[in-house]
Write a protein that holds these residues in place. Structure first.
Motif, PDB file in Angstrom:
ATOM      1  N   LEU A 110       0.769  -0.763  -0.158  1.00 34.10           N
ATOM      2  CA  LEU A 110      -0.070  -0.146   0.237  1.00 34.10           C
ATOM      3  C   LEU A 110       0.618   1.470  -0.048  1.00 34.10           C
ATOM      4  CD1 LEU A 110      -3.150   0.696  -0.004  1.00 34.10           C
ATOM      5  CD2 LEU A 110      -2.918   0.913   2.779  1.00 34.10           C
ATOM      6  N   ARG A 111       0.866   1.885  -1.045  1.00 35.37           N
ATOM      7  CA  ARG A 111       1.596   3.081  -0.912  1.00 35.37           C
ATOM      8  C   ARG A 111       0.710   4.552  -0.975  1.00 35.37           C
ATOM      9  NH1 ARG A 111       6.791   1.396  -2.218  1.00 35.37           N
ATOM     10  NH2 ARG A 111       6.445  -0.276  -3.776  1.00 35.37           N
ATOM     11  N   LEU A 112       1.043   5.535   0.163  1.00 32.97           N
ATOM     12  CA  LEU A 112       0.157   6.420   0.853  1.00 32.97           C
ATOM     13  C   LEU A 112       1.598   7.645   0.766  1.00 32.97           C
ATOM     14  CD1 LEU A 112      -1.056   4.662   3.612  1.00 32.97           C
ATOM     15  CD2 LEU A 112      -2.212   5.223   2.072  1.00 32.97           C
ATOM     16  N   ALA A 113       1.123   8.317  -0.342  1.00 37.68           N
ATOM     17  CA  ALA A 113       1.438   9.895  -0.816  1.00 37.68           C
ATOM     18  C   ALA A 113       0.989  10.994   0.603  1.00 37.68           C
ATOM     19  CB  ALA A 113       2.092   9.959  -2.590  1.00 37.68           C
ATOM     20  N   LEU A 114       1.813  11.322   0.816  1.00 41.01           N
ATOM     21  CA  LEU A 114       0.520  12.580   1.369  1.00 41.01           C
ATOM     22  C   LEU A 114       1.904  14.061   0.915  1.00 41.01           C
ATOM     23  CD1 LEU A 114       1.165  11.453   4.886  1.00 41.01           C
ATOM     24  CD2 LEU A 114      -0.530  10.396   3.667  1.00 41.01           C
ATOM     25  N   ALA A 115       0.306  14.399   0.890  1.00 41.18           N
ATOM     26  CA  ALA A 115       0.384  16.003   0.076  1.00 41.18           C
ATOM     27  C   ALA A 115       1.296  17.104   0.986  1.00 41.18           C
ATOM     28  CB  ALA A 115      -0.491  16.717  -0.568  1.00 41.18           C
ATOM     29  N   SER A 116       0.314  17.011   2.500  1.00 42.88           N
ATOM     30  CA  SER A 116       0.750  17.814   3.192  1.00 42.88           C
ATOM     31  C   SER A 116      -0.035  17.115   4.730  1.00 42.88           C
ATOM     32  CB  SER A 116      -0.379  19.441   3.321  1.00 42.88           C
ATOM     33  OG  SER A 116       0.198  20.053   4.572  1.00 42.88           O
ATOM     34  N   ILE A 149       2.025  11.408  16.009  1.00 41.34           N
ATOM     35  CA  ILE A 149       2.454  13.169  15.197  1.00 41.34           C
ATOM     36  C   ILE A 149       3.376  13.507  14.486  1.00 41.34           C
ATOM     37  CG2 ILE A 149       1.288  14.762  16.020  1.00 41.34           C
ATOM     38  CD1 ILE A 149      -1.027  13.349  17.181  1.00 41.34           C
ATOM     39  N   ILE A 150       2.799  13.669  13.198  1.00 39.69           N
ATOM     40  CA  ILE A 150       3.486  13.811  12.331  1.00 39.69           C
ATOM     41  C   ILE A 150       2.354  15.640  11.957  1.00 39.69           C
ATOM     42  CG2 ILE A 150       4.331  12.700  11.155  1.00 39.69           C
ATOM     43  CD1 ILE A 150       2.267  11.758   8.422  1.00 39.69           C
ATOM     44  N   GLY A 151       4.034  16.427  10.889  1.00 42.36           N
ATOM     45  CA  GLY A 151       3.501  17.738  10.510  1.00 42.36           C
ATOM     46  C   GLY A 151       2.973  19.063  11.518  1.00 42.36           C
ATOM     47  N   LYS A 152       3.961  20.035  10.833  1.00 43.76           N
ATOM     48  CA  LYS A 152       3.323  21.793  11.370  1.00 43.76           C
ATOM     49  C   LYS A 152       3.122  22.064   9.924  1.00 43.76           C
ATOM     50  CE  LYS A 152       5.320  20.129  15.994  1.00 43.76           C
ATOM     51  NZ  LYS A 152       6.898  20.925  16.766  1.00 43.76           N
ATOM     52  N   ASP A 153       2.606  21.739   8.876  1.00 47.11           N
ATOM     53  CA  ASP A 153       2.374  22.286   8.087  1.00 47.11           C
ATOM     54  C   ASP A 153       0.793  23.439   8.240  1.00 47.11           C
ATOM     55  OD1 ASP A 153       3.922  20.480   6.665  1.00 47.11           O
ATOM     56  OD2 ASP A 153       2.860  19.632   4.754  1.00 47.11           O
ATOM     57  N   ASN A 154       0.338  23.187   8.888  1.00 47.10           N
ATOM     58  CA  ASN A 154      -0.040  23.707   8.183  1.00 47.10           C
ATOM     59  C   ASN A 154      -1.220  24.842   6.999  1.00 47.10           C
ATOM     60  OD1 ASN A 154      -2.386  25.687  10.522  1.00 47.10           O
ATOM     61  ND2 ASN A 154      -1.407  26.876  10.708  1.00 47.10           N
ATOM     62  N   THR A 155      -1.503  23.694   6.338  1.00 48.12           N
ATOM     63  CA  THR A 155      -1.560  23.329   5.608  1.00 48.12           C
ATOM     64  C   THR A 155      -3.365  24.229   5.311  1.00 48.12           C
ATOM     65  OG1 THR A 155      -0.069  22.548   4.265  1.00 48.12           O
ATOM     66  CG2 THR A 155      -2.127  23.448   2.644  1.00 48.12           C
ATOM     67  N   ILE A 156      -4.085  23.466   6.123  1.00 45.98           N
ATOM     68  CA  ILE A 156      -5.325  23.691   5.871  1.00 45.98           C
ATOM     69  C   ILE A 156      -5.983  25.191   6.271  1.00 45.98           C
ATOM     70  CG2 ILE A 156      -8.025  22.415   7.045  1.00 45.98           C
ATOM     71  CD1 ILE A 156      -5.983  19.525   7.046  1.00 45.98           C
ATOM     72  N   ALA A 157      -5.664  25.318   7.736  1.00 44.18           N
ATOM     73  CA  ALA A 157      -5.618  26.669   7.636  1.00 44.18           C
ATOM     74  C   ALA A 157      -4.854  27.856   6.801  1.00 44.18           C
ATOM     75  CB  ALA A 157      -4.649  27.163   9.099  1.00 44.18           C
ATOM     76  N   ARG A 158      -4.092  27.864   6.321  1.00 45.50           N
ATOM     77  CA  ARG A 158      -3.937  28.669   4.880  1.00 45.50           C
ATOM     78  C   ARG A 158      -4.081  28.589   3.849  1.00 45.50           C
ATOM     79  NH1 ARG A 158       1.889  28.316   8.374  1.00 45.50           N
ATOM     80  NH2 ARG A 158       1.405  30.446  10.023  1.00 45.50           N
ATOM     81  N   ILE A 177      -2.683  23.415  -1.195  1.00 45.29           N
ATOM     82  CA  ILE A 177      -3.261  22.308  -0.971  1.00 45.29           C
ATOM     83  C   ILE A 177      -1.746  21.386  -1.527  1.00 45.29           C
ATOM     84  CG2 ILE A 177      -3.110  22.605  -3.601  1.00 45.29           C
ATOM     85  CD1 ILE A 177      -6.039  20.932  -2.628  1.00 45.29           C
ATOM     86  N   HIS A 178      -0.950  21.438  -0.942  1.00 39.68           N
ATOM     87  CA  HIS A 178       0.517  20.896  -0.640  1.00 39.68           C
ATOM     88  C   HIS A 178       1.290  21.463   0.120  1.00 39.68           C
ATOM     89  CE1 HIS A 178       3.385  23.308  -3.264  1.00 39.68           C
ATOM     90  NE2 HIS A 178       1.800  23.771  -3.560  1.00 39.68           N
ATOM     91  N   GLY A 179       1.876  21.329   1.288  1.00 43.31           N
ATOM     92  CA  GLY A 179       2.509  21.148   1.862  1.00 43.31           C
ATOM     93  C   GLY A 179       4.258  20.809   1.669  1.00 43.31           C
ATOM     94  N   MET A 180       4.689  20.193   2.689  1.00 44.54           N
ATOM     95  CA  MET A 180       5.675  18.943   2.686  1.00 44.54           C
ATOM     96  C   MET A 180       5.558  17.290   2.233  1.00 44.54           C
ATOM     97  SD  MET A 180       8.766  19.008   3.884  1.00 44.54           S
ATOM     98  CE  MET A 180       9.060  20.445   5.462  1.00 44.54           C
TER      99      MET A 180
END
Length: 492
Positions: free
Chosen positions: A396-402, A426-435, A438-441
């Protein structure tokens, strides 16, 4: 304000954000205009993050001021103010890193480094007595004006032409600093990139539009976290050839990613650039992660969630620029729409009948409950397998945009399995949803699925985002794929 051909509009005033005219929303940057000076802005949301730009597109942006003192519009005169960035070599984190640009003020920024859409991974860290030096810029400030009777938007077209001129002039010859090197003191790298995915084709395929870049030596994909050194990027032509020019002397790794394929490429040698050097690396082959044939897939592997379903905004929180726009995800408050669309039950995706453009929500964020708290969500992927190899290993490949403060858990055919087959911290501190991104790290997870967990007929994968600390917690998927056991090998 103009930041792109399809992102330009008349803007409200900074006074419209004051308490007597605006209502602060979930965070100080977002203000709903309730009593603006100009009534046409009433009810809109103003938020500087709605106007962020990727570094690769952040070359020219600014403002047009229309002098309306003349008696007729045809006699008015307009002035343009533009920030032109001829090179992004000094910006952090590569071409996809998003930066603030122009927004209400009128404000125009030239940002060299920030942690926006990336998080703590881009906080610069220095050792004891570590020496560090970096040249930021120069950037070009361009002022232009039109003649009477010409459309003000002609100033934007002129600014774009000026940007092209400045790019061709880079590196500038006027800086006197010994740390800003001229073109003949820099180097060049040339080569060709081919892709081989053996379960699609056994041939080596040249790819057009692949990004290749030199950045500080590191791990695969580390360029998106690199912020202390310089980066130099280009894209391949229609035959896969590339040329990276004006590279500052130093040691680099060569990195790449290719739209349409998961993962990252890294050349296996450190490249040393010296003054005037021209290095030919020949033909490079990227073999993206692959263990077996594709059984099904969701989305497009392009490091973005833009292809998935993005809902209409709440009518109370609209930015009119993004109505019927390709960047519809830039509207305020979309995180609240998930609970409105899925008030009790979570998303269910049926492979073979569901359409990811309509049925896969762009962000797996938390659900707001009636008591103003939040809960994690569990999405289901239902699929059918005719003949399961119970002794084989599926992938199963799971590519995450943020990701932002999220915990991803994977279960197969048992929603209550404890422990889950796979889980992250717990991963990520991109805060992409609030900002409104459509992608981050970018992140890629590869999960082994033993055939004994699957059955002939109907199967379900449960994707749980378990964290629940606030409305902006969540995952933006880029692409999901299930591969069959590796001993199966075929190609066209």
């Amino acid at each position: 304000m103009v930041i792109a051909d399809n992102r330009q509009r008349f803007m409200p005033r900074s006074d419209d954000r004051l308490p007597e005219r605006g209502e602060v929303l979930a965070y100080p940057e977002a203000v709903r205009l309730v009593n603006p000076v100009e009534p046409e802005f009433k009810g809109e949301v103003d938020d500087k993050y709605e106007y962020s730009i990727e570094s690769r597109k952040n070359q020219v942006h600014g403002w047009i001021s229309i002098n309306s003192s003349s008696e007729s519009e045809s006699e008015s005169k307009s002035t343009g103010f533009w920030i032109i960035t001829p090179s992004n070599e000094f910006r952090s984190a590569g071409p996809l890193k998003q930066y603030l640009a122009s927004h209400v003020g009128p404000t125009s920024l030239s940002v060299f480094h920030s942690t926006h859409y990336s998080g703590a991974d881009l906080i610069m860290k220095f050792g004891v007595n570590e020496a560090w030096k970096k040249v930021f810029g120069p950037i070009f400030i361009y002022l232009n004006s039109n003649s009477d009777g010409f459309s003000p938007i002609n100033l934007w077209e002129d600014a774009k032409h000026q940007m092209v001129n400045e790019v061709e002039r880079w590196p500038y010859t006027f800086p006197a600093s010994k740390d800003f090197l001229s073109s003949d003191q820099r180097g060049k790298v040339e080569g060709r990139l081919l892709v081989r995915d053996r379960f699609i084709s056994d041939t080596f395929v040249p790819v057009k539009g692949a990004y290749l870049g030199l950045a500080h030596p590191g791990d695969v994909g580390s360029w998106q976290r690199e912020c202390k050194g310089y980066q130099f990027w280009t894209i391949t032509d229609d035959k896969g050839y590339f040329s990276i020019i004006n590279i500052l002397p130093g040691d680099y790794n060569l990195y790449s990613w290719v739209n349409g394929f998961i993962g990252d490429y890294q050349y296996n040698k450190v490249i040393n650039i010296t003054s005037g050097s021209e290095i030919k690396v020949g033909e490079l082959v990227y073999e993206p992660p692959r263990d077996g044939p594709t059984l099904w897939e969701i989305g497009i592997p392009d490091r973005s969630a833009a292809e998935f379903y993005v809902p209409d905004p709440n009518p109370l929180y609209v930015n009119k620029l993004y109505l019927n726009h390709s960047d519809r995800y830039r509207q305020y408050g979309l995180w609240e729409r998930y609970a409105e669309l899925y008030p009790k039950e979570d998303l269910v995706y049926n492979v073979g009948t569901s359409d990811y453009k309509k049925d896969w929500y762009f962000a797996q964020n938390t659900r707001k409950k009636d008591n103003n708290t939040y809960e994690g969500t569990t999405w289901q992927i239902n699929f059918n397998l005719d003949r399961v190899n119970t002794n084989g290993t599926y992938k199963l490949r799971l590519a995450l945009a943020s990701v932002h403060f999220a915990e991803l858990q994977v279960r197969i055919n048992n929603a209550d399995a404890n422990p889950p087959l796979f889980r992250t911290e717990i991963i990520g501190k991109d805060n992409t949803i609030a900002r409104h991104g459509i992608h981050g790290m970018y992140r890629l997870y590869n999960v082994d699925v033993q055939g004994s967990l699957l059955v002939n007929g109907n199967n379900t994968i449960f994707l749980t985002q378990a964290a629940s600390n606030g409305p902006f917690v969540g995952i933006l998927y880029d692409y999901i794929r299930l591969e069959g056991p590796s001993q199966v090998h075929f190609y066209d």
